[in-house]
Design a protein around this motif. Structure first.
Motif, PDB file in Angstrom:
ATOM      1  N   LYS A  94       0.832  -1.207   0.000  1.00  0.00           N
ATOM      2  CA  LYS A  94       0.000   0.000   0.000  1.00  0.00           C
ATOM      3  C   LYS A  94       0.869   1.261   0.000  1.00  0.00           C
ATOM      4  O   LYS A  94       0.524   2.270  -0.616  1.00  0.00           O
ATOM      5  N   VAL A  95       2.003   1.200   0.686  1.00  0.00           N
ATOM      6  CA  VAL A  95       2.934   2.333   0.652  1.00  0.00           C
ATOM      7  C   VAL A  95       3.534   2.469  -0.746  1.00  0.00           C
ATOM      8  O   VAL A  95       3.646   3.576  -1.292  1.00  0.00           O
ATOM      9  N   LEU A  96       3.919   1.350  -1.331  1.00  0.00           N
ATOM     10  CA  LEU A  96       4.546   1.380  -2.648  1.00  0.00           C
ATOM     11  C   LEU A  96       3.586   1.877  -3.726  1.00  0.00           C
ATOM     12  O   LEU A  96       4.012   2.507  -4.699  1.00  0.00           O
ATOM     13  N   GLN A  97       2.300   1.595  -3.576  1.00  0.00           N
ATOM     14  CA  GLN A  97       1.327   2.104  -4.537  1.00  0.00           C
ATOM     15  C   GLN A  97       1.303   3.632  -4.540  1.00  0.00           C
ATOM     16  O   GLN A  97       1.147   4.255  -5.596  1.00  0.00           O
ATOM     17  N   LYS A  98       1.453   4.219  -3.375  1.00  0.00           N
ATOM     18  CA  LYS A  98       1.430   5.681  -3.262  1.00  0.00           C
ATOM     19  C   LYS A  98       2.750   6.326  -3.670  1.00  0.00           C
ATOM     20  O   LYS A  98       2.798   7.507  -3.999  1.00  0.00           O
ATOM     21  N   MET A  99       3.821   5.542  -3.653  1.00  0.00           N
ATOM     22  CA  MET A  99       5.152   6.082  -3.911  1.00  0.00           C
ATOM     23  C   MET A  99       5.332   6.506  -5.368  1.00  0.00           C
ATOM     24  O   MET A  99       4.995   5.746  -6.278  1.00  0.00           O
ATOM     25  N   PRO A 100       5.881   7.692  -5.621  1.00  0.00           N
ATOM     26  CA  PRO A 100       6.217   8.087  -6.998  1.00  0.00           C
ATOM     27  C   PRO A 100       7.353   7.213  -7.513  1.00  0.00           C
ATOM     28  O   PRO A 100       8.451   7.203  -6.960  1.00  0.00           O
ATOM     29  N   LYS A 101       7.067   6.456  -8.564  1.00  0.00           N
ATOM     30  CA  LYS A 101       8.019   5.441  -9.025  1.00  0.00           C
ATOM     31  C   LYS A 101       8.851   5.878 -10.231  1.00  0.00           C
ATOM     32  O   LYS A 101       9.639   5.103 -10.756  1.00  0.00           O
ATOM     33  N   GLY A 102       8.657   7.120 -10.677  1.00  0.00           N
ATOM     34  CA  GLY A 102       9.471   7.608 -11.777  1.00  0.00           C
ATOM     35  C   GLY A 102       8.959   7.113 -13.110  1.00  0.00           C
ATOM     36  O   GLY A 102       7.830   7.403 -13.515  1.00  0.00           O
ATOM     37  N   ALA A 103       9.798   6.339 -13.825  1.00  0.00           N
ATOM     38  CA  ALA A 103       9.491   5.936 -15.195  1.00  0.00           C
ATOM     39  C   ALA A 103       9.374   4.430 -15.340  1.00  0.00           C
ATOM     40  O   ALA A 103      10.018   3.672 -14.613  1.00  0.00           O
ATOM     41  N   ALA A 104       8.555   4.015 -16.308  1.00  0.00           N
ATOM     42  CA  ALA A 104       8.483   2.618 -16.730  1.00  0.00           C
ATOM     43  C   ALA A 104       9.262   2.510 -18.030  1.00  0.00           C
ATOM     44  O   ALA A 104       8.852   3.073 -19.051  1.00  0.00           O
ATOM     45  N   LEU A 105      10.390   1.808 -18.007  1.00  0.00           N
ATOM     46  CA  LEU A 105      11.301   1.790 -19.151  1.00  0.00           C
ATOM     47  C   LEU A 105      11.285   0.480 -19.933  1.00  0.00           C
ATOM     48  O   LEU A 105      11.986   0.368 -20.935  1.00  0.00           O
ATOM     49  N   HIS A 106      10.504  -0.493 -19.481  1.00  0.00           N
ATOM     50  CA  HIS A 106      10.472  -1.786 -20.187  1.00  0.00           C
ATOM     51  C   HIS A 106       9.057  -2.351 -20.137  1.00  0.00           C
ATOM     52  O   HIS A 106       8.718  -3.157 -19.274  1.00  0.00           O
ATOM     53  N   ILE A 107       8.222  -1.909 -21.074  1.00  0.00           N
ATOM     54  CA  ILE A 107       6.871  -2.447 -21.243  1.00  0.00           C
ATOM     55  C   ILE A 107       6.627  -2.599 -22.737  1.00  0.00           C
ATOM     56  O   ILE A 107       6.980  -1.736 -23.535  1.00  0.00           O
ATOM     57  N   HIS A 108       5.998  -3.712 -23.116  1.00  0.00           N
ATOM     58  CA  HIS A 108       5.705  -3.965 -24.517  1.00  0.00           C
ATOM     59  C   HIS A 108       4.308  -3.458 -24.863  1.00  0.00           C
ATOM     60  O   HIS A 108       3.369  -3.573 -24.070  1.00  0.00           O
TER      61      HIS A 108
END
Length: 503
Positions: A94-108
């Motif tokens: 639940k904490v990680l969901q709220k955390m700003p995670k920056g960028a997603a660099l590997h998604i197809h």
């Protein structure tokens, strides 16, 4: 000797000093403490200075993690399809969901958007046809009239008509979803080995193709994908895409230039609608089953597309299962083409997504570095290549770590045993991504961050680890330096608000 040189010499001598002290008697507690702090400083985030507010949240996260690590079953040790409900109940998650995670660099691109949206939104649109194939898969096609039979589909039916005939729309939708995802209640039984799971993996991609490449759907699909990322507190995307031709209801086909323009247009609109989202780019990808001449042509095309769309096209990659596909070295003549032409085409190679140590496929790690890859996709095998590991560290080549993908595709069963644990302990450049989230029943990055933070990183991983991983996703993106600065400022504002919410 200058003071700046004394400390490294002391660090180098400490292991020897430790052995000498141990041999003469009880170890010195002070030296032991120093050794432990020095080792901790080498891990990912180990040199990140935390504020008082961050230290407070860090202490809270450690307590929560200790509780989860002592509980049974421990989610990272369980197959993700069974662990997902456990993770959803997790206080750390639940904490990680709220955390700003920056960028997603590997998604197809074909797995960017949740399967739920594809089925409950796209298949409810008019003129959507479905065909059930001989190999227990499905194909979709939008058409103004019933499509003609083809080699893999002999009989097309309107999805709307078929759904009504079943008398159980919800059950029918669930059955469609099973064709578009790998999710199952019995992953070990249904996928006994890598060959079987990869067969289903590729079938799911093929099934989604007819939905995603319908031009009106593609526009909405891109927008929905960015929205799902933003909801998970992600601010930037680098999407791997083969730029498949898009088609209209009357059968008109659009080329790759049209698709890039559409992606550019949708991204600009999304950023305008959501100023807290930074943007998106594409890494053009081709499948490694192609021949050398075909890859040459694709590279020439990618060079031109990057010239025409410098703010959209980041570079080039080769995708598909490494163990059954051709190696990077096989394509060396094609991959050398940009240098021969005096052109610039950054590479972002999948490499080391294998557990076949010592094979030709296993050498993709070294070959990716020889061809100056800017990041390494997966890099599961990197820990077994000391020279490649050293080279990638010296060159600042980050590994795109996709924990859930590696587990679901049967490279590792217990994520505590993931080779990236070694990379994290050494502070190797890493970013967290999700590879094919819709196929694994996820969206965004929160689930993969959880697996990396709790499972791979263990109790050593702390808030500094999370902070560095998030910042790495901007540092190692393909953005120009000045845009990285702007994106990092945007992320920092979000991060400060996130930390403040726990005071």
């Amino acid at each position: 000797m200058a003071p700046s040189r004394r400390r490294p010499a002391r660090v180098a001598l400490l292991p020897l000093l430790w052995l000498l002290l141990a041999a003469d008697g009880a170890p010195d507690p002070t030296e032991r403490d120093l050794l432990m702090r020095q080792e901790a400083s080498r891990q990912t985030g180990g040199r990140t200075t935390l504020t008082a507010a961050e230290r407070k949240l860090d202490a809270r996260l450690r307590r929560l993690k200790e509780q989860e690590m002592s509980a049974a079953p421990f989610p990272p040790a369980v197959h993700f399809f069974k662990a997902k409900p456990l993770i959803q109940r997790s206080s750390v998650f639940k904490v990680l969901q709220k955390m700003p995670k920056g960028a997603a660099l590997h998604i197809h691109s074909s797995s960017l958007v949740s399967v739920d949206w594809l089925v409950r939104n796209v298949t409810y649109r008019p003129n959507c046809y479905v065909c059930f194939t001989w190999d227990n898969s499905v194909r979709f096609l939008f058409s103004s009239r019933q499509p003609l039979p083809r080699w893999d589909c002999f009989y097309w039916q309107l999805v709307q008509t078929l759904r009504e005939k079943t008398g159980d729309p919800a059950g029918f939708d669930d059955s469609l979803m099973q064709h578009l995802t790998l999710v199952t209640e019995d992953p070990e039984g249904e996928y006994p080995d890598q060959d079987v799971v990869w067969q289903k993996f590729e079938k799911a991609f093929a099934a989604a193709g007819g939905l995603v490449t319908h031009a009106p759907v593609l526009r909405d699909y891109f927008y929905q994908g960015l929205e799902e990322l933003r909801r998970d507190n992600i601010l930037y995307l680098e999407l791997r895409s083969g730029l498949s031709t898009a088609y209209e209801l009357d059968g008109t086909v659009h080329d790759k230039v049209w698709t890039l323009k559409l992606f550019q247009e949708v991204t600009k609109k999304f950023v305008k609608d959501h100023p807290d989202f930074f943007g998106a780019r594409i890494i053009i990808s081709v499948h490694r089953v192609l021949g050398v001449s075909e890859v040459k042509a694709a590279i020439k095309e990618a060079i031109q597309l990057q010239k025409d769309f410098p703010d959209v096209v980041s570079g080039f990659d080769m995708v598909g299962r490494e163990d059954s596909g051709r190696t990077l070295w096989y394509f060396r003549e094609a991959l050398a083409l940009p240098a021969e032409l005096g052109a610039t085409l950054p590479y972002f190679f999948h490499a080391g997504e294998t557990d076949d140590e010592g094979t030709e496929v296993d050498q993709n790690i070294l070959d990716a570095l020889l061809f100056d890859t800017k990041r390494i996709g997966h890099g599961f095998a990197l820990a077994h290549h000391p020279l490649a590991k050293e080279m990638s560290r010296q060159r600042n080549v980050a590994v795109e770590l996709c924990p859930i993908s590696n587990q679901v595709l049967k490279l590792v069963s217990d994520l505590r045993n993931h080779p990236a644990a070694v990379l994290m302990s050494e502070g190797h450049p890493l970013v967290i991504s999700s590879d094919d989230p819709s196929l694994f029943g996820t969206t965004g990055l929160s689930y993969d961050f959880y697996q990396a933070f709790v499972g791979i990183g263990g109790l050593k991983a702390n808030l500094g680890t999370l902070k560095e991983l998030a910042l790495n996703s901007i540092r190692y993106s393909s953005l120009p330096a000045h845009e990285k600065d702007v994106a990092q400022q945007l992320w920092q504002k979000k991060w400060d608000a996130f930390i403040s919410s726990y005071l």
